[in-house]
Design a protein around this motif. Structure first.
Motif, PDB file in Angstrom:
ATOM      1  N   ARG A 187      27.836  18.009  73.683  1.00  0.00           N
ATOM      2  CA  ARG A 187      28.373  16.651  73.603  1.00  0.00           C
ATOM      3  C   ARG A 187      29.592  16.446  74.498  1.00  0.00           C
ATOM      4  O   ARG A 187      30.191  15.380  74.499  1.00  0.00           O
ATOM      5  N   GLY A 188      29.987  17.495  75.226  1.00  0.00           N
ATOM      6  CA  GLY A 188      31.109  17.372  76.153  1.00  0.00           C
ATOM      7  C   GLY A 188      32.466  17.541  75.504  1.00  0.00           C
ATOM      8  O   GLY A 188      33.460  16.989  75.980  1.00  0.00           O
ATOM      9  N   GLY A 189      32.542  18.319  74.451  1.00  0.00           N
ATOM     10  CA  GLY A 189      33.795  18.488  73.730  1.00  0.00           C
ATOM     11  C   GLY A 189      34.742  19.474  74.394  1.00  0.00           C
ATOM     12  O   GLY A 189      34.334  20.328  75.176  1.00  0.00           O
ATOM     13  N   ASN A 190      36.026  19.352  74.055  1.00  0.00           N
ATOM     14  CA  ASN A 190      37.024  20.287  74.563  1.00  0.00           C
ATOM     15  C   ASN A 190      37.131  21.479  73.606  1.00  0.00           C
ATOM     16  O   ASN A 190      36.336  21.622  72.687  1.00  0.00           O
ATOM     17  N   THR A 191      38.132  22.331  73.814  1.00  0.00           N
ATOM     18  CA  THR A 191      38.255  23.556  73.024  1.00  0.00           C
ATOM     19  C   THR A 191      38.449  23.255  71.535  1.00  0.00           C
ATOM     20  O   THR A 191      37.866  23.921  70.675  1.00  0.00           O
ATOM     21  N   ALA A 192      39.248  22.255  71.213  1.00  0.00           N
ATOM     22  CA  ALA A 192      39.471  21.901  69.810  1.00  0.00           C
ATOM     23  C   ALA A 192      38.173  21.435  69.152  1.00  0.00           C
ATOM     24  O   ALA A 192      37.902  21.761  67.989  1.00  0.00           O
ATOM     25  N   ASP A 193      37.374  20.684  69.885  1.00  0.00           N
ATOM     26  CA  ASP A 193      36.085  20.238  69.354  1.00  0.00           C
ATOM     27  C   ASP A 193      35.153  21.419  69.106  1.00  0.00           C
ATOM     28  O   ASP A 193      34.465  21.472  68.088  1.00  0.00           O
ATOM     29  N   LEU A 194      35.138  22.363  70.038  1.00  0.00           N
ATOM     30  CA  LEU A 194      34.301  23.555  69.875  1.00  0.00           C
ATOM     31  C   LEU A 194      34.693  24.319  68.618  1.00  0.00           C
ATOM     32  O   LEU A 194      33.832  24.741  67.846  1.00  0.00           O
TER      33      LEU A 194
ATOM     34  N   SER B  62      26.668  22.862  69.971  1.00  0.00           N
ATOM     35  CA  SER B  62      26.482  21.431  69.755  1.00  0.00           C
ATOM     36  C   SER B  62      27.662  20.635  70.324  1.00  0.00           C
ATOM     37  O   SER B  62      27.469  19.600  70.966  1.00  0.00           O
ATOM     38  N   ALA B  63      28.872  21.129  70.091  1.00  0.00           N
ATOM     39  CA  ALA B  63      30.056  20.437  70.619  1.00  0.00           C
ATOM     40  C   ALA B  63      30.091  20.509  72.140  1.00  0.00           C
ATOM     41  O   ALA B  63      30.467  19.536  72.805  1.00  0.00           O
TER      42      ALA B  63
ATOM     43  N   ILE C 269      27.889  33.431  61.229  1.00  0.00           N
ATOM     44  CA  ILE C 269      27.914  33.646  62.678  1.00  0.00           C
ATOM     45  C   ILE C 269      26.970  32.677  63.382  1.00  0.00           C
ATOM     46  O   ILE C 269      27.333  32.057  64.394  1.00  0.00           O
ATOM     47  N   LEU C 270      25.757  32.531  62.848  1.00  0.00           N
ATOM     48  CA  LEU C 270      24.792  31.603  63.439  1.00  0.00           C
ATOM     49  C   LEU C 270      25.322  30.169  63.408  1.00  0.00           C
ATOM     50  O   LEU C 270      25.199  29.432  64.397  1.00  0.00           O
ATOM     51  N   GLY C 271      25.934  29.776  62.308  1.00  0.00           N
ATOM     52  CA  GLY C 271      26.486  28.431  62.207  1.00  0.00           C
ATOM     53  C   GLY C 271      27.602  28.191  63.204  1.00  0.00           C
ATOM     54  O   GLY C 271      27.676  27.123  63.822  1.00  0.00           O
ATOM     55  N   ALA C 272      28.488  29.176  63.369  1.00  0.00           N
ATOM     56  CA  ALA C 272      29.584  29.024  64.330  1.00  0.00           C
ATOM     57  C   ALA C 272      29.051  28.882  65.753  1.00  0.00           C
ATOM     58  O   ALA C 272      29.533  28.042  66.529  1.00  0.00           O
ATOM     59  N   ILE C 273      28.049  29.676  66.080  1.00  0.00           N
ATOM     60  CA  ILE C 273      27.473  29.602  67.429  1.00  0.00           C
ATOM     61  C   ILE C 273      26.785  28.254  67.649  1.00  0.00           C
ATOM     62  O   ILE C 273      26.996  27.600  68.687  1.00  0.00           O
ATOM     63  N   LEU C 274      25.977  27.842  66.688  1.00  0.00           N
ATOM     64  CA  LEU C 274      25.274  26.558  66.836  1.00  0.00           C
ATOM     65  C   LEU C 274      26.237  25.380  66.876  1.00  0.00           C
ATOM     66  O   LEU C 274      26.028  24.415  67.623  1.00  0.00           O
TER      67      LEU C 274
END
Length: 55
Positions: free
Chosen positions: A21-28, A17-18, A8-13
């Motif tokens: 960096r200005g990422g879209n939904t796929a990047d997230l 992070s994405a 869970i912590l990894g998914a949130i971080l």
């Protein structure tokens, strides 16, 4: 429990992070998955170490 918390912590971080960096939904989703896998592996190793140390 350590593994679940690490996932869970990894998914949130990863998602944060994405997003930073200005990422879209796929990047997230991708960053969240990769960070969750990495943190999950570390959490699994910590769980094994703790279990072996208490035996």
């Amino acid at each position: 429990m350590i593994v679940i918390g690490a996932l869970i912590l990894g998914a949130i971080l990863g998602a944060l992070s994405a997003k930073k960096r200005g990422g879209n939904t796929a990047d997230l989703l991708q960053y969240g998955a990769v960070y969750a896998i990495a943190f999950g592996i570390v959490g699994l190793l910590v769980t094994i170490f703790v279990d072996r140390a208490l035996m």
